[in-house]
Design an enzyme around this catalytic site. Structure first.
Site, PDB file in Angstrom:
ATOM      1  CE  LYS A   1      -3.269   6.238  -1.138  1.00 10.73           C
ATOM      2  NZ  LYS A   1      -4.233   7.162  -1.784  1.00 10.73           N
TER       3      LYS A   1
ATOM      4  CE1 TYR B   1      -3.197   3.040   0.993  1.00 10.37           C
ATOM      5  CE2 TYR B   1      -1.675   3.375   2.807  1.00 10.37           C
ATOM      6  CZ  TYR B   1      -2.724   3.814   2.028  1.00 10.37           C
ATOM      7  OH  TYR B   1      -3.282   5.041   2.285  1.00 10.37           O
TER       8      TYR B   1
END
Length: 249
Positions: free
Chosen positions: A144, A140
């Site tokens: 980002k 994750y």
């Protein structure tokens, strides 16, 4: 009257941002995967459109239907609390298709009108988790971090056209559905090596102890970014995010 387009508005940060901008007199175009308006405040200045940011035809329809906008907020995304070792190829692909490539596609569809008018503001909502290494969200964070990287370059590329580009970086928010959605992708509780770490992480995600980020913090950070030409590239949102940024220097 200014117009803002916000993705991911069915709950949490997006929903609170819709409310704030409506309260302050803006026209708001709110997108959700379903296009349902029942969870959003009623207003003559609100339009709700269905959007799948992993589908370029869906993006093009929304940008066409929206017409001219002044601010784009890329808020849609999801997380997955999984050890890097146990992250499935399917989960990794979905994280990058949504968080990284979906945001990129929204930018590419919107920027031509900003360049034509020599004006506009882009706000990419990423995560304060980029400011420090945290377990179970490695892939994750990578999805980002990629947004962070191309946003930095984009800010330089668009400055000559009078277009501002920013990152809003929320911290941990137990009150949103982010953790609830992320747990659907959880793997590793049956692994004796990772189980203790995962259980501690899940307890922390549900806890209100210590500094946290509230949805209102993120909405206020987006408001500042949209309306303040002197806003910095990166803006932390939430007490924990502000502390992490101070530590990172």
């Amino acid at each position: 009257m200014s117009t803002i387009l916000i993705t991911g508005c069915s709950s949490g940060f997006g929903l609170e941002t819709v409310r704030l901008f409506l309260d302050r007199g803006w026209t708001v175009i709110a997108t959700t995967r379903s296009g349902r308006a029942d969870m959003l405040p009623a207003s003559e200045r609100l339009r709700v459109l269905p959007l799948d940011i992993t589908d370029r035809s869906s993006i093009d329809r929304v940008i066409g239907d929206a017409g001219p906008i002044d601010v784009l907020v890329n808020n849609a995304g999801f997380g997955a609390p999984v050890p890097v070792e146990l992250t499935s190829p399917e989960t990794a692909k979905s994280l990058f298709e949504t968080n990284t490539l979906g945001t990129l596609a929204m930018l590419q569809a919107t920027l031509p009108q900003f360049r034509e008018r020599r004006a506009g503001v882009v706000i990419n909502v990423t995560s304060a988790a980029l400011l420090k290494p945290l377990p179970l969200i490695g892939v994750y964070r990578a999805s980002k971090a990629a947004v962070d990287a191309y946003t930095e370059s984009l800010a330089v590329e668009l400055e000559p056209f009078g277009i501002r580009v920013h990152l809003v970086m929320p911290g941990r928010s137990p009150e949103t559905k982010f953790g609830e959605s992320a747990r659907r992708h959880l793997r590793g509780l049956d692994n004796p090596d990772y189980q203790p770490l995962i259980e501690r992480m899940l307890t922390g995600m549900r806890s209100n102890a210590g500094p946290v980020t509230h949805a209102e913090d993120v909405a206020q950070a987006i408001w500042r970014t949209a309306t303040d030409p002197s806003a910095p590239l990166r803006i932390p949102a939430g007490a924990d995010a502000e502390a992490w940024m101070a530590e990172a220097g």
